[in-house]
Scaffold this active site. Structure first.
Site, PDB file in Angstrom:
ATOM      1  N   ASN A  40       0.973  -1.144   0.104  1.00  0.00           N
ATOM      2  CA  ASN A  40       0.081   0.039   0.095  1.00  0.00           C
ATOM      3  C   ASN A  40       0.829   1.283   0.024  1.00  0.00           C
ATOM      4  O   ASN A  40       1.787   1.151   0.584  1.00  0.00           O
ATOM      5  CB  ASN A  40      -1.209  -0.001   1.241  1.00  0.00           C
ATOM      6  CG  ASN A  40      -0.479  -0.019   2.707  1.00  0.00           C
ATOM      7  OD1 ASN A  40       0.647  -0.827   2.652  1.00  0.00           O
ATOM      8  ND2 ASN A  40      -0.726   0.626   3.402  1.00  0.00           N
ATOM      9  N   GLU A  42       0.137   5.302   0.585  1.00  0.00           N
ATOM     10  CA  GLU A  42      -0.854   6.244   0.925  1.00  0.00           C
ATOM     11  C   GLU A  42      -0.345   7.593   0.287  1.00  0.00           C
ATOM     12  O   GLU A  42       0.859   7.932   0.094  1.00  0.00           O
ATOM     13  CB  GLU A  42      -0.818   6.469   2.325  1.00  0.00           C
ATOM     14  CG  GLU A  42      -1.632   5.316   3.029  1.00  0.00           C
ATOM     15  CD  GLU A  42      -1.806   5.024   4.412  1.00  0.00           C
ATOM     16  OE1 GLU A  42      -2.306   4.448   4.883  1.00  0.00           O
ATOM     17  OE2 GLU A  42      -1.414   6.113   4.984  1.00  0.00           O
ATOM     18  N   CYS A  51      -3.928   0.627  -2.792  1.00  0.00           N
ATOM     19  CA  CYS A  51      -3.968  -0.784  -1.950  1.00  0.00           C
ATOM     20  C   CYS A  51      -2.967  -1.326  -2.501  1.00  0.00           C
ATOM     21  O   CYS A  51      -2.435  -1.657  -3.737  1.00  0.00           O
ATOM     22  CB  CYS A  51      -5.191  -1.358  -1.720  1.00  0.00           C
ATOM     23  SG  CYS A  51      -6.514  -0.270  -1.026  1.00  0.00           S
ATOM     24  N   GLU A  53      -3.170  -5.000  -2.772  1.00  0.00           N
ATOM     25  CA  GLU A  53      -3.541  -5.758  -3.973  1.00  0.00           C
ATOM     26  C   GLU A  53      -3.941  -5.260  -5.188  1.00  0.00           C
ATOM     27  O   GLU A  53      -3.441  -6.303  -6.186  1.00  0.00           O
ATOM     28  CB  GLU A  53      -5.017  -5.971  -3.389  1.00  0.00           C
ATOM     29  CG  GLU A  53      -5.226  -6.678  -1.854  1.00  0.00           C
ATOM     30  CD  GLU A  53      -5.380  -5.614  -0.772  1.00  0.00           C
ATOM     31  OE1 GLU A  53      -5.891  -6.207   0.302  1.00  0.00           O
ATOM     32  OE2 GLU A  53      -4.843  -4.735  -0.907  1.00  0.00           O
ATOM     33  N   CYS A  85     -10.803  -3.103  -3.922  1.00  0.00           N
ATOM     34  CA  CYS A  85      -9.632  -4.289  -4.222  1.00  0.00           C
ATOM     35  C   CYS A  85     -10.482  -5.468  -4.525  1.00  0.00           C
ATOM     36  O   CYS A  85     -10.387  -6.379  -5.397  1.00  0.00           O
ATOM     37  CB  CYS A  85      -8.761  -4.598  -3.001  1.00  0.00           C
ATOM     38  SG  CYS A  85      -7.388  -3.402  -2.903  1.00  0.00           S
TER      39      CYS A  85
END
Length: 138
Positions: A40, A42, A51, A53, A85
């Protein structure tokens, strides 16, 4: 799948999570055995956050892969993928196993369609199959 889960946990170290402090790693294995990692990342503009995934899945797509065996997600608490996700997993990877793992060695396996059973699709045959499945239950 131990290698896949370990890769997901290892990917947490690359996370950039200055706001949530919630580090997530992911690993996606293709049908030919190639493993793509993601973490991830941010942003101060929270909607621009990516994210783990989706990072792993989009990396695989960017390298031309379209067939996947499984996805693993590593968190501190067996966290499952967020709604965005879940949509991407179901839409782009199909009903693959999704393994969640924590730092204590605990693991849980879900199928993608269990995580998001009514995922959005423009595929009308898939919509009809889902509708018939739920009519049977009613």
């Amino acid at each position: 799948m131990e290698n896949l889960v370990q890769k997901a946990l290892d990917m947490r170290q690359y996370s950039h999570a200055p706001h949530s402090h919630f580090r997530v790693g992911a690993a996606l294995i293709t049908q030919d055995g190639t493993i793509f990692g993601g973490c991830n990342v941010e942003s101060d503009v929270y909607g621009l956050t990516m994210c783990a995934e989706r990072n792993a899945i989009f990396s695989a797509f960017a390298q031309g892969h379209r067939a996947f065996k499984a996805l693993a997600v590593g968190t501190s608490n067996l966290g499952t993928p967020c709604g965005a996700c879940r949509q991407i997993i179901a839409e782009l990877c199909g009903n693959i196993p999704v393994y969640t793992a924590d730092l204590k060695g605990n693991q849980v396996m879900y199928l993608a369609y269990e995580l998001l059973p009514y995922h959005f699709t423009l595929n009308t045959s898939l919509n009809l199959a889902t509708q018939k499945l739920h009519e049977t239950v009613l």
